[in-house]
Structures are given as structure tokens and as C-alpha cells.
Motif scaffolding. Structure first.
Motif, PDB file in Angstrom:
ATOM      1  N   ALA A 248       0.830  -1.203   0.000  1.00 22.92           N
ATOM      2  CA  ALA A 248       0.000   0.000   0.000  1.00 22.92           C
ATOM      3  C   ALA A 248       0.863   1.252   0.000  1.00 22.92           C
ATOM      4  CB  ALA A 248      -0.933  -0.007   1.210  1.00 22.92           C
ATOM      5  N   LEU A 249       1.915   1.260   0.799  1.00 21.35           N
ATOM      6  CA  LEU A 249       2.797   2.427   0.854  1.00 21.35           C
ATOM      7  C   LEU A 249       3.545   2.620  -0.462  1.00 21.35           C
ATOM      8  CD1 LEU A 249       4.115   2.126   4.507  1.00 21.35           C
ATOM      9  CD2 LEU A 249       2.762   4.005   3.565  1.00 21.35           C
ATOM     10  N   GLN A 250       3.962   1.516  -1.069  1.00 18.52           N
ATOM     11  CA  GLN A 250       4.612   1.620  -2.382  1.00 18.52           C
ATOM     12  C   GLN A 250       3.658   2.242  -3.397  1.00 18.52           C
ATOM     13  OE1 GLN A 250       5.899  -2.340  -3.348  1.00 18.52           O
ATOM     14  NE2 GLN A 250       7.577  -2.342  -1.881  1.00 18.52           N
ATOM     15  N   ALA A 251       2.403   1.805  -3.369  1.00 17.40           N
ATOM     16  CA  ALA A 251       1.415   2.340  -4.306  1.00 17.40           C
ATOM     17  C   ALA A 251       1.124   3.809  -4.011  1.00 17.40           C
ATOM     18  CB  ALA A 251       0.126   1.518  -4.226  1.00 17.40           C
ATOM     19  N   MET A 252       1.006   4.160  -2.741  1.00 15.06           N
ATOM     20  CA  MET A 252       0.712   5.545  -2.370  1.00 15.06           C
ATOM     21  C   MET A 252       1.850   6.477  -2.786  1.00 15.06           C
ATOM     22  SD  MET A 252      -0.995   4.625   1.337  1.00 15.06           S
ATOM     23  CE  MET A 252      -1.643   6.197   1.891  1.00 15.06           C
ATOM     24  N   LYS A 253       3.082   6.021  -2.640  1.00 14.27           N
ATOM     25  CA  LYS A 253       4.230   6.838  -3.053  1.00 14.27           C
ATOM     26  C   LYS A 253       4.236   7.000  -4.571  1.00 14.27           C
ATOM     27  CE  LYS A 253       9.259   7.216  -2.597  1.00 14.27           C
ATOM     28  NZ  LYS A 253       9.572   7.272  -4.028  1.00 14.27           N
ATOM     29  N   ALA A 254       3.958   5.915  -5.306  1.00 17.27           N
ATOM     30  CA  ALA A 254       3.921   6.004  -6.767  1.00 17.27           C
ATOM     31  C   ALA A 254       2.831   6.984  -7.209  1.00 17.27           C
ATOM     32  CB  ALA A 254       3.671   4.621  -7.373  1.00 17.27           C
TER      33      ALA A 254
END
Length: 340
Positions: free
Chosen positions: A310-316
Motif C-alpha cells: 500500500a505504501l509503495q502504491a501511495m508513493k507512486a
């Protein structure tokens, strides 16, 4: 062959490096014809921006908010601990992670909390919600302010949210149904589903998946109407006791939600042979129940992996990069394969 740089783009477009940089970072003040030349050079050269380097040079920081259900709920306690651990670890990456409490299974209360967010408060929001018009409207408002919303665990506000990060809940329900079917062999059985709320998409999807498997032609299994307990121990005790008294032939229980303490306590007092029990989420309580042979299988959605993705997606999303729904694969735990 080396990757093209922004200097290469500026040279190909016939502009200065600073002009190419202004176009790339959308800072304005550049003539339209120069913008078009830079964009054409980017496409022709196949230039790809190094977001990490750009963020370091600009000392970019991120603010992500998670709205998590509060209360005495083992799975959400574990999920909160994972987010808190990530918040501490990600400070070095200039990532500020905030946690806000909301009542469980109350989409309107969540919508009210989201309505307090103003433009510029954060870069992205992660929520666990149920379907409601108020929640969809709240998410649409955030999207209009360029604050994307990611749903976790259970998808909601599908028309407005940016991305869902979680397991395929229909597949999880089918998995539970398959385990219950295997436990009954080819014999008859009566399976009782217990869920938190039908308004929660993950609970509906899991019930749908279990129904698909348990009611296939040629089987002698009967899926009983679900009891809805709002993830409250008092309601579960009352409704389950009434159901067991009215139907002593129940041979299987599928706990679709994650509030299982009261169920485990009731199983401890049941006469043998007890029903075959499948439930969700590996917590301290469900682990102990597996070890004590009070339940038979746990389907866990790996909250550590889920929050990391989720954090990877939010950063992207915050970096305006493509973000595709990540694949989160659940794990089936039996008494024999529990992790240390």
C-alpha cells in the motif's frame, strides 16, 4: 547503452537545461512552442525521470494518512502495529505516516472524518471502509482536491477511489468453502457463516465465494443464512448460541470477519465433536486456538505485505507514476504449519 538524461532532452529540444527542467516539473513560465519541443524530445529519446533522485534534490517529503478502525479487534490491532512500525522505519525516506481512529464498520463516521481533510493536508489517504453514498461522496471530494484515496482490506467507494490493495476476497471465500467441503468429504453437512456486516464488500465477497463452492451440484452441503454480528462479541454470543440451540446439526462454521475472540471462547465450551471451523486472520488469539485444536484453519491476508504494498502504491501515486493493483496472496495456516 546509457539512459538519456535531461541534458540530452534539452539538447535535442534546442532549449536550456533550466527550461527543460521547468517543463518536466510543470513550473510554468515556458513558451508553448518550447514546451512542445521538450515533450517531443522526451518521447523521442525515451527519457524516464529518476523520481528518487528528483525527490532527493528537492528534499521532497510525503504525508500519508491511514484511517483505521479502532476498538478491541485483534486483526485491526495487528494492522495498526504494522502501520506504526512502518511509520518509524520510513522517516528516513522523508515519509510521514499518520494514523487516525474511526469506528469499525461505520462508513458514515469514516466519511465525516474524511470531510475534515483540506487541500494540502496530505498526499494520499488509506482507508478501510464499507459501501455508503456518504463515503463515496467524501472520497470524490478528496479526489477533486488531488488527494487520492487507496482502499485496504475491503474495497469501497469503487467509483471514486484510486486503487484497492488487498486480497481477492471472492477467492478467499472459495478457499474457505473448499476447506469446509474437504472436511465433510462426500457426506452431508450444515455450514453456518458468521460475518460482521453485509455492507462490507469483503464480507459479501467472501460469502459469495463460499456459496459458489459449497452449493455446487452433487454436494450434500447446506449453507445456512449468515448471522450478522457487527464484529461485536455480545451480538456474536447471543446470535450464535440461539442458532446452535435451534440447529444442533451444524457441522461447519465459517467466520468471515475478523472479530473471533467470542467465537473461540464459545468453541472452548462446546461438546465434542465440535463443528469444523475456518476463520480469517492469524492473530495471537487465532494462533492459540489453532494450537489448542479449537479451530481448524486460518486464512491470513499477510498485513505486513499488504501495508508495504500500500505504501509503495501511495508513493507512486504521489509521484504521479502508474500504480497498478498489487497482488496480495493469502496464506492458509493449519495447526501443523504455523510460523514461529
Amino acid at each position: 547503452m546509457r539512459n538519456p538524461t535531461l541534458h540530452d532532452v534539452a539538447r535535442a529540444a534546442g532549449v536550456s537545461y533550466s527550461t527543460a527542467d521547468r517543463v518536466l516539473n510543470r513550473r510554468g513560465g515556458v513558451a508553448e512552442k518550447s514546451v512542445l519541443r521538450v515533450q517531443h524530445a522526451i518521447d523521442e529519446l525515451g527519457y524516464q525521470r529518476d523520481i528518487h533522485a528528483a525527490n532527493l534534490s528537492r528534499r521532497r517529503s510525503y504525508v500519508f494518512r491511514f484511517y483505521l478502525p479502532q476498538g478491541d479487534h485483534s486483526f485491526f490491532t495487528v494492522l495498526r502495529q504494522v502501520v506504526e512500525a512502518q511509520a518509524a522505519q520510513r522517516l528516513a525516506e522523508r515519509m510521514q505516516i499518520q494514523i487516525h481512529d474511526v469506528p469499525p464498520l461505520d462508513a458514515d463516521a469514516l466519511a465525516a472524518e474524511l470531510s475534515r481533510i483540506e487541500a494540502g493536508d496530505c498526499d494520499c489517504v488509506g482507508i478501510i471502509g464499507s459501501d455508503s453514498g456518504a463515503l463515496t461522496a467524501a472520497v470524490e471530494r478528496l479526489q477533486a482536491m488531488r488527494i487520492p484515496v487507496v482502499t485496504l482490506v475491503s474495497d469501497a467507494a469503487v467509483e471514486a477511489r484510486m486503487l484497492y490493495v488487498g486480497i481477492d476476497n471472492v477467492a478467499a471465500g472459495r478457499t474457505a468453502g473448499r476447506l469446509l467441503r474437504l472436511a465433510h468429504g462426500r457426506g452431508p453437512g450444515r455450514v453456518l457463516p458468521i460475518l460482521g456486516a453485509l455492507a462490507s464488500r469483503d464480507h459479501r465477497d467472501r460469502l459469495k465465494g463460499a456459496h459458489e463452492v459449497l452449493t455446487e451440484p452433487g454436494r450434500h452441503l447446506h449453507l445456512l443464512p449468515p448471522i450478522e454480528v457487527q464484529d461485536r462479541s455480545d451480538i456474536l454470543r447471543q446470535k450464535l448460541a440461539a442458532m446452535l440451540a435451534a440447529d444442533p446439526q451444524i457441522t461447519g462454521i465459517y467466520s468471515i470477519g475478523a472479530g473471533n475472540r467470542a467465537l473461540i471462547a464459545m468453541l472452548r465450551d462446546m461438546p465434542t465433536p465440535r463443528p469444523f471451523v475456518v476463520l480469517h486472520e492469524l492473530t495471537a488469539h487465532t494462533r492459540a486456538a489453532l494450537e489448542a485444536d479449537l479451530i481448524d484453519a486460518v486464512i491470513d491476508q499477510n498485513p505486513d505485505v499488504e501495508i508495504t504494498l500500500a505504501l509503495q502504491a501511495m508513493k507512486a501515486i504521489a509521484d504521479e507514476l502508474p500504480a497498478t493493483p498489487p497482488e496480495v496472496n493469502p496464506t492458509i495456516y493449519l495447526r501443523d504449519n504455523l510460523p514461529r
